[in-house]
Scaffold this active site. Structure first.
Site, PDB file in Angstrom:
ATOM      1  N   ASP A  97     -10.125  -0.475 -24.666  1.00 22.15           N
ATOM      2  CA  ASP A  97     -10.506  -0.576 -23.247  1.00 22.15           C
ATOM      3  C   ASP A  97     -10.565   0.792 -22.580  1.00 22.15           C
ATOM      4  O   ASP A  97      -9.907   1.738 -23.004  1.00 22.15           O
ATOM      5  CB  ASP A  97      -9.468  -1.425 -22.496  1.00 22.15           C
ATOM      6  CG  ASP A  97      -9.582  -2.893 -22.866  1.00 22.15           C
ATOM      7  OD1 ASP A  97      -8.664  -3.651 -22.528  1.00 22.15           O
ATOM      8  OD2 ASP A  97     -10.573  -3.252 -23.527  1.00 22.15           O
ATOM      9  N   PRO A 131       0.816  -1.222   0.000  1.00 21.37           N
ATOM     10  CA  PRO A 131       0.000   0.000   0.000  1.00 21.37           C
ATOM     11  C   PRO A 131       0.844   1.264   0.000  1.00 21.37           C
ATOM     12  O   PRO A 131       0.341   2.357  -0.221  1.00 21.37           O
ATOM     13  CB  PRO A 131      -0.811  -0.104   1.298  1.00 21.37           C
ATOM     14  CG  PRO A 131      -0.674  -1.503   1.756  1.00 21.37           C
ATOM     15  CD  PRO A 131       0.621  -2.000   1.227  1.00 21.37           C
ATOM     16  N   ARG A 136      -2.722  -8.730 -20.727  1.00 22.51           N
ATOM     17  CA  ARG A 136      -3.705  -8.417 -21.777  1.00 22.51           C
ATOM     18  C   ARG A 136      -3.165  -7.406 -22.785  1.00 22.51           C
ATOM     19  O   ARG A 136      -3.727  -7.245 -23.874  1.00 22.51           O
ATOM     20  CB  ARG A 136      -5.027  -7.968 -21.183  1.00 22.51           C
ATOM     21  CG  ARG A 136      -4.964  -6.682 -20.405  1.00 22.51           C
ATOM     22  CD  ARG A 136      -6.337  -6.299 -19.807  1.00 22.51           C
ATOM     23  NE  ARG A 136      -7.284  -5.871 -20.828  1.00 22.51           N
ATOM     24  CZ  ARG A 136      -8.329  -6.572 -21.229  1.00 22.51           C
ATOM     25  NH1 ARG A 136      -8.570  -7.748 -20.704  1.00 22.51           N
ATOM     26  NH2 ARG A 136      -9.150  -6.111 -22.147  1.00 22.51           N
ATOM     27  N   GLU A 161       2.672  -7.717   8.345  1.00 21.43           N
ATOM     28  CA  GLU A 161       2.759  -6.249   8.427  1.00 21.43           C
ATOM     29  C   GLU A 161       3.654  -5.701   7.318  1.00 21.43           C
ATOM     30  O   GLU A 161       3.819  -4.499   7.188  1.00 21.43           O
ATOM     31  CB  GLU A 161       3.340  -5.848   9.783  1.00 21.43           C
ATOM     32  CG  GLU A 161       2.444  -6.214  10.958  1.00 21.43           C
ATOM     33  CD  GLU A 161       1.033  -5.690  10.774  1.00 21.43           C
ATOM     34  OE1 GLU A 161       0.096  -6.507  10.788  1.00 21.43           O
ATOM     35  OE2 GLU A 161       0.878  -4.477  10.565  1.00 21.43           O
TER      36      GLU A 161
HETATM   37  N1  LIG Z   1      -2.883  -2.196  -1.570  1.00 19.99           N
HETATM   38  C1  LIG Z   1      -1.857  -3.002  -2.012  1.00 19.99           C
HETATM   39  N2  LIG Z   1      -1.273  -2.843  -3.216  1.00 19.99           N
HETATM   40  O1  LIG Z   1      -0.317  -3.766  -3.309  1.00 19.99           O
HETATM   41  N3  LIG Z   1      -0.269  -4.527  -2.199  1.00 19.99           N
HETATM   42  C2  LIG Z   1      -1.230  -4.074  -1.384  1.00 19.99           C
HETATM   43  C3  LIG Z   1      -1.541  -4.643  -0.042  1.00 19.99           C
HETATM   44  O2  LIG Z   1      -2.486  -4.243   0.587  1.00 19.99           O
HETATM   45  N4  LIG Z   1      -0.673  -5.626   0.385  1.00 19.99           N
HETATM   46  C4  LIG Z   1      -0.848  -6.227   1.658  1.00 19.99           C
HETATM   47  C5  LIG Z   1      -0.537  -7.462   2.126  1.00 19.99           C
HETATM   48  C6  LIG Z   1       0.396  -6.588   2.348  1.00 19.99           C
HETATM   49  C7  LIG Z   1       0.980  -5.453   2.998  1.00 19.99           C
HETATM   50  C8  LIG Z   1       2.227  -5.054   2.555  1.00 19.99           C
HETATM   51  C9  LIG Z   1       2.818  -3.934   3.117  1.00 19.99           C
HETATM   52  C10 LIG Z   1       2.159  -3.239   4.089  1.00 19.99           C
HETATM   53  S1  LIG Z   1       2.909  -1.826   4.716  1.00 19.99           S
HETATM   54  N5  LIG Z   1       3.345  -2.134   6.208  1.00 19.99           N
HETATM   55  O3  LIG Z   1       4.063  -1.575   3.920  1.00 19.99           O
HETATM   56  O4  LIG Z   1       1.940  -0.793   4.708  1.00 19.99           O
HETATM   57  C11 LIG Z   1       0.912  -3.609   4.549  1.00 19.99           C
HETATM   58  C12 LIG Z   1       0.305  -4.755   3.992  1.00 19.99           C
END
Ligand SMILES: Nc1nonc1C(=O)N[C@H]1C[C@@H]1c1ccc(S(N)(=O)=O)cc1
Length: 245
Positions: free
Chosen positions: A168, A88, A153, A115
């Site tokens: 698209d 994220p 794709r 995490e």
């Molecule tokens: N949105 C998203 N786009 O790609 N991956 C996404 C996602 O939610 N991955 C979660 C499982 C993992 C994750 C990775 C890193 C962090 S952290 N601590 O870096 O915030 C939190 C959660």
């Protein structure tokens, strides 16, 4: 294009070999998928891949060594591929990013869990960090599959001869036009007459006008990035005036 995915849950990727565009691309060699499980690179009796965070706090962190070793193995198997971590905190992906990625020789996708990963991996082993959106999932496997689907794709031959991705949504900066099929009328709802006319020029203009109008209505932020020619500006004005009439 070669995809190497580093994941603690390789069995989740079986869904890609089921049916559809991605499965056909994997089956025909347009794309290939190789899976690497960090647990295979974990040392010690317990082969740990995660542990508690320094400084305390909830959850677990994916350990540096197993991930670094899995990344090194994937890099050796896929020369020229860059390593992208799905999280994220990464750069939010859009269609243009997918278009750019489709021209790469290959990608090594790191699917995080828990995490997240030991931060030192970002400095030493990872080239790019990407996000599929501002929300937190339980794992990076679905984001990795989202990226693979959107990129595959776009690869030549992936959608078959009957169409290409260029129509698209987002491919030309606009949302797609509406689509209709049989029957011509459902509960009094009719297919737009122009689509039944056989006039391919008029149909193309109507579809362009609908794409412009939908983008104006739903995603003005996308339209603001575009430069419309005089004809497109007139089509959009006619769309807006028809709605206000
Ligand atoms: N949105 C998203 N786009 O790609 N991956 C996404 C996602 O939610 N991955 C979660 C499982 C993992 C994750 C990775 C890193 C962090 S952290 N601590 O870096 O915030 C939190 C959660």
């Amino acid at each position: 294009m070669r995809f190497d995915v580093i994941t603690l849950f390789p069995e989740q990727f079986r869904i890609l070999s089921g049916e559809g565009v991605v499965a056909r691309a994997l089956g025909s060699g347009i794309a290939e998928l190789h899976l690497w499980n960090p647990r295979d690179f974990a040392l010690g009796a317990h082969r740990r891949v995660d542990d508690r965070p320094y400084g305390g706090g909830p959850g677990m962190v994916m350990l540096f060594e197993p991930l670094a070793a899995a990344i090194a193995a994937a890099r050796a198997a896929s020369p020229g591929a860059q390593v992208a971590y799905l999280s994220p905190q990464g750069r939010t992906l859009d269609q243009q990013a997918m278009i750019d990625f489709a021209s790469a020789p290959g990608w090594i996708l790191l699917a995080g869990r828990y995490e997240g990963i030991d931060e030192r991996l970002l400095a030493s082993c990872i080239d790019q960090e990407w996000s599929i959106g501002d929300y937190v999932l339980s794992g990076g496997e679905l984001p990795a599959m989202v990226v693979m689907d959107a990129v595959i794709r776009l690869l030549p031959g992936a959608l078959g001869h009957e169409r290409s991705a260029c129509e698209d949504s987002h491919m030309n900066g606009l949302l797609d036009c509406p689509h209709f099929s049989r029957p011509e009328q459902i509960d009094g709802l009719r297919v737009p007459e122009v689509l039944l006319s056989g006039d391919h020029g008029a149909i193309a203009r109507w579809r362009r006008q609908q794409a412009l109008g939908r983008t104006w209505l739903r995603r003005p932020d996308l339209l603001a990035k575009m430069t419309l020619d005089n004809d497109e500006q007139q089509l959009l004005q006619d769309f807006i005036q028809a709605r206000q009439a």
